[in-house]
Design a protein around this motif. Structure first.
Motif, mmCIF file in Angstrom:
data_model
loop_
_atom_site.group_PDB
_atom_site.id
_atom_site.type_symbol
_atom_site.label_atom_id
_atom_site.label_comp_id
_atom_site.label_asym_id
_atom_site.label_seq_id
_atom_site.Cartn_x
_atom_site.Cartn_y
_atom_site.Cartn_z
ATOM 1 N N ASP A 110 17.879 40.970 -4.542
ATOM 2 C CA ASP A 110 18.607 40.012 -5.369
ATOM 3 C C ASP A 110 17.766 39.740 -6.611
ATOM 4 N N ALA A 112 17.401 37.308 -8.751
ATOM 5 C CA ALA A 112 16.725 36.016 -8.846
ATOM 6 C C ALA A 112 15.588 35.920 -7.835
ATOM 7 N N GLY A 115 12.792 38.315 -8.794
ATOM 8 C CA GLY A 115 12.139 37.776 -9.983
ATOM 9 C C GLY A 115 11.236 36.608 -9.663
ATOM 10 N N ALA A 116 11.643 35.745 -8.734
ATOM 11 C CA ALA A 116 10.812 34.603 -8.362
ATOM 12 C C ALA A 116 9.526 35.060 -7.681
ATOM 13 N N ARG A 119 7.209 36.619 -10.198
ATOM 14 C CA ARG A 119 6.501 35.604 -10.981
ATOM 15 C C ARG A 119 5.247 35.149 -10.244
ATOM 16 N N TRP A 150 15.451 39.425 -17.783
ATOM 17 C CA TRP A 150 15.298 39.134 -16.358
ATOM 18 C C TRP A 150 14.013 38.360 -16.076
ATOM 19 N N ALA A 153 14.231 34.727 -17.431
ATOM 20 C CA ALA A 153 15.155 33.889 -16.663
ATOM 21 C C ALA A 153 14.566 33.483 -15.322
ATOM 22 N N CYS A 154 13.600 34.264 -14.832
ATOM 23 C CA CYS A 154 12.949 33.975 -13.556
ATOM 24 C C CYS A 154 11.613 33.258 -13.731
ATOM 25 N N PHE A 385 23.120 38.192 -14.601
ATOM 26 C CA PHE A 385 22.775 37.734 -13.252
ATOM 27 C C PHE A 385 22.564 36.232 -13.178
ATOM 28 N N ASP A 386 22.191 35.603 -14.301
ATOM 29 C CA ASP A 386 21.945 34.163 -14.312
ATOM 30 C C ASP A 386 23.190 33.350 -14.645
#
Length: 403
Positions: A110, A112, A115-116, A119, A150, A153-154, A385-386
């Motif tokens: 996924d 998000a 990406g989290a 990070r 991407w 946004a994350c 995606f966001d």
């Protein structure tokens, strides 16, 4: 039209398929145009050949076509993009250790969630004095802008929390193998080569970041387009026929064989077939995973040069400091995409033609029938995606709203 010859520059990528297949299957010859090809290894060389007149047209990064017209990085030369060669088609591929930290190897993650976790990995590396480094194929590439979109946004700040460097597509597997980069955003077959060599794992497709995001275009110098208008109109018609052939599963194996041959990609046909059929192997030894519309070459007016897509690319150039926002430049960027040329080439063919030349990007969430100048046109979801949308008439407000 008397028979004409056009020379087309390209990089060994699956999304160079439409002019190649238009030639190989005789669609171009049927339209009275002969095609010759020049293969290169970097986008800079493809652009040089186009600008210096060594080629008539080129398989080209959509943002690079805009940047060249605006004079970013070199003296301005007006280019036109009368045909979109494909939407989507790239993958985010990470080193095997990093992929294991942020995703489940062998599955698409996924965006998000991946990406989290990425990070967290980026911040941990930064705290130890080393920023994660990602490779993209050119500064002015959709690969760069979708990757940045991407990450930001994350919660990961490109150029601050991570590095982004330029690597020509054929060298991405070597860069990942050597540890020069921790990940990449590149078109097929090069992510699949990373997996096949067991030096990387695919965790996301660009279609998951912006579904129906513009990728490559046919780029032509404006004076050449004017001088060879009939030949390029014939090429547009031939490439639409090639696209219809390309998306038919009955033709997948044959087209993979053609594209993989030495004059074109000089690649493993099995890897090319994976991309054509939207079934990539994401981790070494894993089973193929089907992601519908991994590549998108024909349906839903996929080849139509929506001016709003050019506007989104320009917005990202401004967002990331590649140019200062200027309303006049935004208008010039939009005019690089030439729906008028596309329409003129196809007006009497019965092919699907939208009524509009621009739309709110990311606003279609389900199958939606839209106004058509010719044919019947239904668009499927094109969301980011966001969940954000992009109105090409409100670029400044859009930029102000972004992280």
């Amino acid at each position: 039209m008397a028979d004409a010859t056009l020379t087309i520059g390209f990089l060994p990528l699956v999304d160079a398929c439409l002019p190649i297949l238009a030639h190989e299957h005789g669609f171009a010859a049927d339209e009275g145009v002969a095609l010759t090809f020049v293969r290169d290894v970097s986008w800079a060389t493809v652009l040089d050949r186009l600008l210096y007149g060594h080629t008539d047209g080129a398989h080209m990064l959509a943002p690079l076509t805009i940047a060249t017209t605006l004079g970013l990085g070199r003296p301005a030369q007006p280019l036109a993009a009368p045909f979109v060669l494909g939407l989507n088609g790239n993958a985010i591929t990470l080193s095997k250790p990093l992929a294991a930290m942020v995703a489940s190897p062998g599955e698409y993650g996924d965006p998000a969630a991946v990406g989290a976790r990425l990070r967290e990995a980026a911040m941990a590396a930064k705290a130890q004095g080393r920023r994660l480094r990602f490779g993209v194929v050119h500064r002015f590439s959709s690969h760069n802008y979708k990757l940045r979109y991407w990450l930001a946004a994350c919660g990961t700040r490109p150029d601050h929390d991570v590095e982004i460097v330029t690597i020509a597509p054929p060298f991405v597997p070597d860069a990942l193998a050597s540890g020069e980069i921790d990940g990449s955003c590149v078109g097929e077959p090069w992510s699949s080569v990373c997996v096949e060599r067991d030096v990387g794992t695919i965790v996301l497709a660009s279609a998951q970041i912006w579904r129906r995001g513009v990728e490559k275009v046919l780029a032509v110098r404006e004076p050449v387009l004017a001088d060879k208008a009939e030949a390029f109109a014939a090429l547009i018609r031939a490439m639409r026929r090639a696209g219809r052939h390309f998306i038919d599963p009955a033709n997948f194996a044959e087209n993979a064989r053609i594209l993989a041959s030495p004059p074109y990609l000089d690649a493993n046909p099995a890897l090319v077939l994976r991309a054509i059929s939207d079934r990539l192997v994401l981790a070494h030894g894993a089973a193929p995973v089907h992601l519908p519309d991994l590549m998108f070459q024909h349906s839903e007016a996929a080849n139509f040069p929506w001016m709003s897509q050019a506007a989104w690319l320009y917005s990202q150039m401004a967002r990331w400091g590649h140019t200062a926002f200027d309303p006049a430049d935004a208008a010039r960027a939009m005019r690089v995409f030439r729906p008028d040329i596309y329409r003129a080439a196809l007006i009497d063919t019965g092919d699907d033609l939208p009524n509009a030349s621009s739309k709110v990007e990311g606003s279609v969430t389900q199958m939606t029938q839209v106004g058509a100048q010719q044919g019947t046109l239904t668009l499927s979801a094109n969301r980011f995606f966001d969940g954000l949308t992009f109105d090409p008439d409100q670029i400044e407000a859009y930029l102000a709203s972004l992280p």
